[in-house]
Design an enzyme around this catalytic site. Structure first.
Site, short mmCIF file in Angstrom:
data_model
loop_
_atom_site.label_atom_id
_atom_site.label_comp_id
_atom_site.label_asym_id
_atom_site.label_seq_id
_atom_site.Cartn_x
_atom_site.Cartn_y
_atom_site.Cartn_z
N ASP A 34 0.84 -1.21 0.00
CA ASP A 34 0.00 0.00 0.00
C ASP A 34 0.87 1.25 0.00
OD1 ASP A 34 -2.42 -1.64 1.99
OD2 ASP A 34 -2.81 -0.71 0.04
N ASP A 179 -10.87 -4.33 -1.05
CA ASP A 179 -9.76 -3.93 -0.18
C ASP A 179 -10.24 -3.01 0.96
OD1 ASP A 179 -6.70 -2.00 -0.86
OD2 ASP A 179 -7.33 -3.19 0.87
#
Ligand code: DX5
Ligand code: ZN
Length: 220
Positions: A34, A179
């Site tokens: 991320d 997600d």
């Protein structure tokens, strides 16, 4: 069965390699990196996520799924292309039009990397219909991007269903990844709606038994 991509966002530096090794031996399908630039989202962890990618590449053959939460994807893709990651996903919301999106898609694919488009919770799926034939994956955000450990946004299930129906109706064979706030309940809801890749950070990383948590998600 779903594929599982474990987010390394909240992995502490001092214990990182040990966590990566233990998560990998629990048989995940991807590591989810991320990347945050402090502009598209508040936090800036670019150097840490580049370091984590290097560390994972040094110990593992598990594919790497990069989620760019950045205002200018072009500034970041070269590093991850050089690292030979499996796929790079950037956000629909940072591109001014479909031409810009397709130009980025082309650059990533030309380097042998699969490409995904991420959409925020408040972005309707129909906004990306035109570009679906050119990409490998849609990342449907089930939390507002920027941090781990948040609550799953319930209407994400409707968005996944709508996207899956459109893909089936138009013969589009695209991965649908979800997600944020994924656990065995929200993972099942998402898989039932049509998602085939589940990203999970805290549900897996805070579990006493990584393998059990990952299998719970795989068996959705
Ligand atoms: C949030 C990230 C997610 C998040 C997932 O901006 O894109 O990948 O780290 O973490 P959990 O599963 O804890 O919500
Ligand atoms: Zn992510």
């Amino acid at each position: 069965m779903s594929e599982v991509s474990v987010s390394v966002l909240d992995v502490d530096e001092e214990n990182a390699v040990n966590v990566f090794y233990n998560v990998e031996t629990a048989k995940i399908d991807y590591f989810h990196i991320d990347v945050m630039d402090g502009e598209f989202v508040e936090k800036n962890n670019v150097l840490q996520m580049r370091d984590y990618t290097l560390k994972i590449k040094n110990i593992s053959m598990t594919p790497i799924d990069v989620h760019l939460m950045v205002k200018n994807p072009r500034e970041h893709i070269d590093y991850f292309i050089d690292q030979g990651v499996d796929r790079i996903t950037f956000h629909y919301e940072v591109c001014k039009d479909n031409n810009e999106i397709l130009s980025l898609v082309k650059e990533i694919i030309e380097n042998g990397i699969k490409v995904g488009i991420a959409i925020n919770p408040d972005t309707p799926v129909k906004k990306i219909y035109e570009i679906l034939p050119y990409i490998h994956m849609v990342l449907v955000m089930s939390v507002v991007p920027g941090k781990g450990g948040q609550k799953f946004i319930e209407n994400t299930v409707d968005k996944i269903e709508e996207l899956k129906k459109y893909c089936l109706d138009n013969d589009l064979d695209i991965d649908i990844e979800v997600d944020g706030g994924i656990n065995e309940v929200t993972g099942q809801q998402s898989a039932d709606a049509g998602a085939n890749i589940l990203v999970s950070g805290n549900y897996v990383l805070k579990a006493d038994d990584y393998k059990e948590a990952i299998n719970n998600l795989k068996n959705t």
